[in-house]
Scaffold this motif. Structure first.
Motif, PDB file in Angstrom:
ATOM      1  N   ARG A   1       0.833  -1.207   0.000  1.00  0.00           N
ATOM      2  CA  ARG A   1       0.000   0.000   0.000  1.00  0.00           C
ATOM      3  C   ARG A   1       0.863   1.250   0.000  1.00  0.00           C
ATOM      4  NH1 ARG A   1      -2.681  -2.358   4.251  1.00  0.00           N
ATOM      5  NH2 ARG A   1      -2.186  -0.588   5.586  1.00  0.00           N
TER       6      ARG A   1
ATOM      7  N   LEU B   1      -5.464  -0.754 -11.427  1.00  0.00           N
ATOM      8  CA  LEU B   1      -5.763  -1.170 -10.057  1.00  0.00           C
ATOM      9  C   LEU B   1      -7.241  -1.526  -9.935  1.00  0.00           C
ATOM     10  CD1 LEU B   1      -3.837   1.525  -7.979  1.00  0.00           C
ATOM     11  CD2 LEU B   1      -3.058  -0.743  -8.662  1.00  0.00           C
TER      12      LEU B   1
ATOM     13  N   ASN C   1     -10.185  -2.653  -7.016  1.00  0.00           N
ATOM     14  CA  ASN C   1     -10.649  -2.968  -5.667  1.00  0.00           C
ATOM     15  C   ASN C   1     -11.864  -3.864  -5.807  1.00  0.00           C
ATOM     16  OD1 ASN C   1      -8.803  -1.472  -4.065  1.00  0.00           O
ATOM     17  ND2 ASN C   1      -9.817   0.402  -4.720  1.00  0.00           N
TER      18      ASN C   1
ATOM     19  N   ARG D   1      -8.853   2.182   2.673  1.00  0.00           N
ATOM     20  CA  ARG D   1     -10.221   2.004   2.203  1.00  0.00           C
ATOM     21  C   ARG D   1     -11.014   3.279   2.483  1.00  0.00           C
ATOM     22  NH1 ARG D   1      -8.113  -2.330  -0.031  1.00  0.00           N
ATOM     23  NH2 ARG D   1      -8.092  -4.236   1.215  1.00  0.00           N
TER      24      ARG D   1
ATOM     25  N   THR E   1      -7.379  -5.860  -3.219  1.00  0.00           N
ATOM     26  CA  THR E   1      -6.814  -4.953  -4.214  1.00  0.00           C
ATOM     27  C   THR E   1      -5.875  -5.738  -5.122  1.00  0.00           C
ATOM     28  OG1 THR E   1      -6.933  -3.069  -2.706  1.00  0.00           O
ATOM     29  CG2 THR E   1      -5.469  -2.863  -4.588  1.00  0.00           C
TER      30      THR E   1
ATOM     31  N   THR F   1     -16.855  -5.181  -8.586  1.00  0.00           N
ATOM     32  CA  THR F   1     -15.778  -4.238  -8.878  1.00  0.00           C
ATOM     33  C   THR F   1     -16.186  -3.450 -10.115  1.00  0.00           C
ATOM     34  OG1 THR F   1     -13.391  -4.010  -9.193  1.00  0.00           O
ATOM     35  CG2 THR F   1     -14.482  -5.829 -10.346  1.00  0.00           C
TER      36      THR F   1
END
Length: 303
Positions: free
Chosen positions: A8, A41, A43, A173, A263, A293
């Protein structure tokens, strides 16, 4: 330092210095996220048949496809982690007696916070106003009990401002909880602009429909469509407000889900700056699970 935290941190640095910098732009139907980087990316929220968040999955359980072509997952992060959320309470005239119901819903959400989670509370009518700063308190400020239904509705502006507030947070988040009937009568920002701001902040939007069954059906359906649009395009959920148990269970699931999202990052095998929409599909090897997603992204135009 553990590996998920390191991942992260690296991603945050990459974003700050522009290496991984997804920029968001519209397709003609405003259903697109434009990515200005070759790194994509994702999530993802994974739930079981009962709608409960599913923790403990590994990278090997996931497959990512872009335009039907399987991609190599370059990075993967999955762990219980703190989140920051903004609760938006619609206090406009169209809410009438349902402001008290929205207040109760906000209290239920705060009651589900863990010690490391942070939440702020805003109200919106003819203006957007911060009622409670970010904190991990499960108590709600006295101002919320004084809310009355009055004025116009700045739904889009409220989502936009909530996204800007979340963009300043350090939590991995981020979420926006919208308690509204979905009607907007005065916003300076369009719903597409508010959506782009939320996506840019990495915020998942959860919308709770507070409309009345007595409302004009066509108008209610239209307003519900607005709320569903915010939720669907950010990977969140749309909740039809029912009785106390319905809201209580919905908020419990939201809190669980926010703390256990996955992620994934990949670099498209055939990255092109063609300005076209590229679909994303995430599959999971375990049965009876659902993944939410975003559905794809719009590639930039260029050489």
């Amino acid at each position: 330092m553990n590996r998920p935290y390191l991942f992260r941190s690296i991603l945050l640095l990459l974003i700050i210095f522009g290496v991984v910098a997804p920029g968001f732009a519209q397709k003609p139907d405003d259903d697109v996220i434009t990515v200005d980087s070759s790194i994509v990316l994702i999530n993802a929220a994974v739930t079981d048949a009962a709608g409960r968040a599913v923790p403990g999955l590994l990278q090997k359980h996931f497959q990512v496809f872009e335009d039907g072509v399987q991609q190599d997952i370059k990075n993967f992060a999955a762990e219980q982690t703190p989140f920051a959320a903004v609760i938006l309470i619609d206090s406009s005239g169209s809410m009438e007696s349902r402001v008290s119901m929205a207040r109760s819903a906000a209290i239920r959400f705060l009651d589900g916070l863990r010690g490391t989670d942070m939440a702020a509370v805003y109200k919106f009518d003819s203006k957007v106003e911060l009622l409670q700063e970010f904190s991990n308190s499960r108590d709600i400020v006295e101002k919320v009990y004084e809310l009355k239904a009055d004025g116009m509705t700045l739904l889009n502006d409220a989502v936009f401002e909530a996204a800007m507030a979340l963009n300043k947070r350090s939590e991995a988040r981020r979420a926006i909880i919208v308690l509204s009937d979905g009607e907007d009568t005065k916003s300076r920002h369009s719903s597409e602009s508010a959506l782009r701001e939320a996506l840019g902040a990495g915020a998942t939007i959860y919308t709770v429909d507070m409309s009345s069954a007595d409302e004009n059906n066509s108008r209610r359906v239209l307003n519900q469509g607005v709320l569903k649009n915010f939720a669907t395009k950010t990977g969140g959920t749309f909740v039809e407000a029912g009785g106390g148990p319905t809201l209580r269970d919905a908020f419990k699931r939201i809190v669980e889900e926010l703390g256990s999202q996955y992620t994934l990052a990949y670099q498209p095998k055939e990255a092109k700056k063609d300005g076209k929409f590229h679909t994303i599909e995430v599959r999971i090897s375990r049965p009876a699970l659902t993944i939410r997603t975003r559905k794809g992204y719009q590639a930039p135009k260029g050489k």
